[in-house]
Scaffold this motif. Sequence first.
Motif, PDB file in Angstrom:
ATOM      1  N   UNK A 108       5.716  -8.140   2.428  1.00 30.60           N
ATOM      2  CA  UNK A 108       5.819  -9.051   1.315  1.00 30.60           C
ATOM      3  C   UNK A 108       6.753  -9.683   1.910  1.00 30.60           C
ATOM      4  N   UNK A 109       7.861  -8.753   0.922  1.00 29.37           N
ATOM      5  CA  UNK A 109       9.307  -9.430   0.760  1.00 29.37           C
ATOM      6  C   UNK A 109       9.772 -10.787   1.738  1.00 29.37           C
ATOM      7  N   UNK A 110       9.822  -9.988   3.201  1.00 29.20           N
ATOM      8  CA  UNK A 110       9.492 -11.195   4.522  1.00 29.20           C
ATOM      9  C   UNK A 110       8.975 -12.259   4.500  1.00 29.20           C
ATOM     10  N   UNK A 155      15.587  -7.962   2.026  1.00 28.64           N
ATOM     11  CA  UNK A 155      16.480  -7.051   1.012  1.00 28.64           C
ATOM     12  C   UNK A 155      17.049  -5.839   2.852  1.00 28.64           C
ATOM     13  N   UNK A 156      17.673  -4.630   2.060  1.00 32.10           N
ATOM     14  CA  UNK A 156      18.206  -4.068   2.742  1.00 32.10           C
ATOM     15  C   UNK A 156      19.403  -2.718   1.740  1.00 32.10           C
ATOM     16  N   UNK A 157      18.387  -1.724   2.419  1.00 33.57           N
ATOM     17  CA  UNK A 157      18.545  -0.396   1.164  1.00 33.57           C
ATOM     18  C   UNK A 157      20.702  -0.215   1.808  1.00 33.57           C
ATOM     19  N   UNK A 158      21.331   0.815   1.149  1.00 37.13           N
ATOM     20  CA  UNK A 158      22.521   0.820   1.513  1.00 37.13           C
ATOM     21  C   UNK A 158      22.779   2.343   0.554  1.00 37.13           C
ATOM     22  N   UNK A 159      23.285   3.636   1.208  1.00 36.91           N
ATOM     23  CA  UNK A 159      23.488   4.029   0.539  1.00 36.91           C
ATOM     24  C   UNK A 159      24.946   4.252  -0.079  1.00 36.91           C
ATOM     25  N   UNK A 160      24.892   5.106  -1.798  1.00 33.42           N
ATOM     26  CA  UNK A 160      26.164   4.294  -2.011  1.00 33.42           C
ATOM     27  C   UNK A 160      27.061   5.630  -2.089  1.00 33.42           C
ATOM     28  N   UNK A 161      28.226   5.597  -2.103  1.00 35.75           N
ATOM     29  CA  UNK A 161      29.734   6.746  -2.263  1.00 35.75           C
ATOM     30  C   UNK A 161      30.140   6.209  -3.837  1.00 35.75           C
ATOM     31  N   UNK A 212      11.811   9.107   1.542  1.00 38.98           N
ATOM     32  CA  UNK A 212      10.252   9.571   1.376  1.00 38.98           C
ATOM     33  C   UNK A 212       9.784   9.478   0.104  1.00 38.98           C
ATOM     34  N   UNK A 213      10.412   9.139  -0.777  1.00 37.72           N
ATOM     35  CA  UNK A 213       9.572   8.742  -2.419  1.00 37.72           C
ATOM     36  C   UNK A 213       9.210   7.625  -2.752  1.00 37.72           C
ATOM     37  N   UNK A 214       9.349   7.104  -1.530  1.00 43.19           N
ATOM     38  CA  UNK A 214       9.130   5.238  -1.596  1.00 43.19           C
ATOM     39  C   UNK A 214       9.547   4.536  -2.854  1.00 43.19           C
ATOM     40  N   UNK A 215      10.887   5.120  -2.847  1.00 41.15           N
ATOM     41  CA  UNK A 215      11.877   4.389  -4.056  1.00 41.15           C
ATOM     42  C   UNK A 215      12.446   3.030  -3.121  1.00 41.15           C
ATOM     43  N   UNK A 216      13.080   2.932  -2.250  1.00 38.44           N
ATOM     44  CA  UNK A 216      13.212   1.510  -1.714  1.00 38.44           C
ATOM     45  C   UNK A 216      11.678   0.905  -1.968  1.00 38.44           C
ATOM     46  N   UNK A 217      10.240   1.125  -1.350  1.00 35.34           N
ATOM     47  CA  UNK A 217       9.981   0.045  -1.862  1.00 35.34           C
ATOM     48  C   UNK A 217       9.431  -0.243  -2.931  1.00 35.34           C
ATOM     49  N   UNK A 218       9.724   0.301  -3.909  1.00 34.81           N
ATOM     50  CA  UNK A 218       9.313   0.096  -5.510  1.00 34.81           C
ATOM     51  C   UNK A 218      10.560  -0.939  -6.222  1.00 34.81           C
ATOM     52  N   UNK A 219      11.570  -0.755  -5.374  1.00 33.63           N
ATOM     53  CA  UNK A 219      12.418  -0.924  -5.983  1.00 33.63           C
ATOM     54  C   UNK A 219      12.540  -2.572  -5.039  1.00 33.63           C
ATOM     55  N   UNK A 221       3.913  -1.446 -12.152  1.00 30.42           N
ATOM     56  CA  UNK A 221       4.409  -0.243 -11.284  1.00 30.42           C
ATOM     57  C   UNK A 221       3.097   0.138 -10.767  1.00 30.42           C
ATOM     58  N   UNK A 222       1.774  -0.436 -11.744  1.00 28.97           N
ATOM     59  CA  UNK A 222       0.913  -0.187 -10.987  1.00 28.97           C
ATOM     60  C   UNK A 222      -0.267  -1.199  -9.753  1.00 28.97           C
ATOM     61  N   UNK A 223       0.539  -2.028  -9.515  1.00 29.03           N
ATOM     62  CA  UNK A 223       0.335  -3.105  -8.414  1.00 29.03           C
ATOM     63  C   UNK A 223      -0.370  -2.795  -6.729  1.00 29.03           C
ATOM     64  N   UNK A 224      -1.183  -2.628  -6.579  1.00 32.50           N
ATOM     65  CA  UNK A 224      -1.318  -1.861  -5.481  1.00 32.50           C
ATOM     66  C   UNK A 224      -0.547  -2.381  -3.926  1.00 32.50           C
ATOM     67  N   UNK A 225      -0.606  -3.517  -3.826  1.00 29.71           N
ATOM     68  CA  UNK A 225       0.571  -3.766  -3.840  1.00 29.71           C
ATOM     69  C   UNK A 225       1.744  -3.827  -3.089  1.00 29.71           C
ATOM     70  N   UNK A 226       2.403  -2.678  -4.068  1.00 28.05           N
ATOM     71  CA  UNK A 226       4.133  -1.778  -3.942  1.00 28.05           C
ATOM     72  C   UNK A 226       3.817  -1.329  -2.832  1.00 28.05           C
ATOM     73  N   UNK A 227       3.244  -0.257  -2.134  1.00 26.12           N
ATOM     74  CA  UNK A 227       3.623  -0.202  -0.944  1.00 26.12           C
ATOM     75  C   UNK A 227       3.993  -0.426   0.405  1.00 26.12           C
ATOM     76  N   UNK A 228       3.271  -1.544   0.587  1.00 29.32           N
ATOM     77  CA  UNK A 228       3.541  -2.943   1.449  1.00 29.32           C
ATOM     78  C   UNK A 228       4.798  -4.054   0.450  1.00 29.32           C
ATOM     79  N   UNK A 229       5.326  -3.437   0.073  1.00 26.13           N
ATOM     80  CA  UNK A 229       6.848  -4.048  -0.623  1.00 26.13           C
ATOM     81  C   UNK A 229       7.519  -5.190   0.660  1.00 26.13           C
ATOM     82  N   UNK A 230       7.917  -3.851   1.408  1.00 22.13           N
ATOM     83  CA  UNK A 230       8.668  -5.084   2.375  1.00 22.13           C
ATOM     84  C   UNK A 230       7.767  -5.797   3.129  1.00 22.13           C
TER      85      UNK A 230
END
Length: 225
Positions: A84-86, A92-98, A57-64, A73-82
Amino acid sequence: MRFKDVFSIIGPPMIGPSSSHTAGAARIGRAARQLFGRLPQRADVIFYGSFAATYEGHGTYAAVVGGLLDMATDDVRLPDSLDIAMQEGMQPEAITGKGLYPHPNTAELHLYENSEDEEPAFTLVGTSIGGGNIEIVSIDGFKVKMTGNYPTLVIQNADAPGMIAIVARLLQHHGINIGTMTVDRKSRSGEAMMVLETDEDFPPTLRGELAAYAEIHTVRFVHIT
């Protein structure tokens, strides 16, 4: 934390809703990219604490991931990073840690040379501490302290007498002032890591001068300001 200037309070120029959850996250990713030295083919992004609860929800995954693409941090492409990465060949893969983590906003990054590798080639743990500020607290299993606010030199070397003096003399020769320094080692006479934040940027010749010492195994630079 101690605020040194107005940007410590209002945060950096950025794309995204939160200095902690987007700007700080992007800087963690960018520090990892510069330390790794190239685009990884695969990246596991493990979120802990508040990051784990809000990374979508906060865009943290896209930001990383944007940071891993070396976006500021001010790159306008950040919201589309996922996407662009592909396109650029990174998976990339997001994982919830314990388990235990050093700060509510913690991301652990595992970067792989090849997508089919079982073990990561590089690991980093970073925390976003507010206002877009970060602390890198672990690199490849070494305990470090790196803010990303200054040109930073990261050296992995044999734990041998005189290594700190060698590095300090070379920096003195180039007129570079050391602001902070952390040292950690995995065992006595084993592998060690130095992290030096400096006031001046590094000359192109410094990497070769450091690498000429057999006891110095890797030389990495970070400059994300």
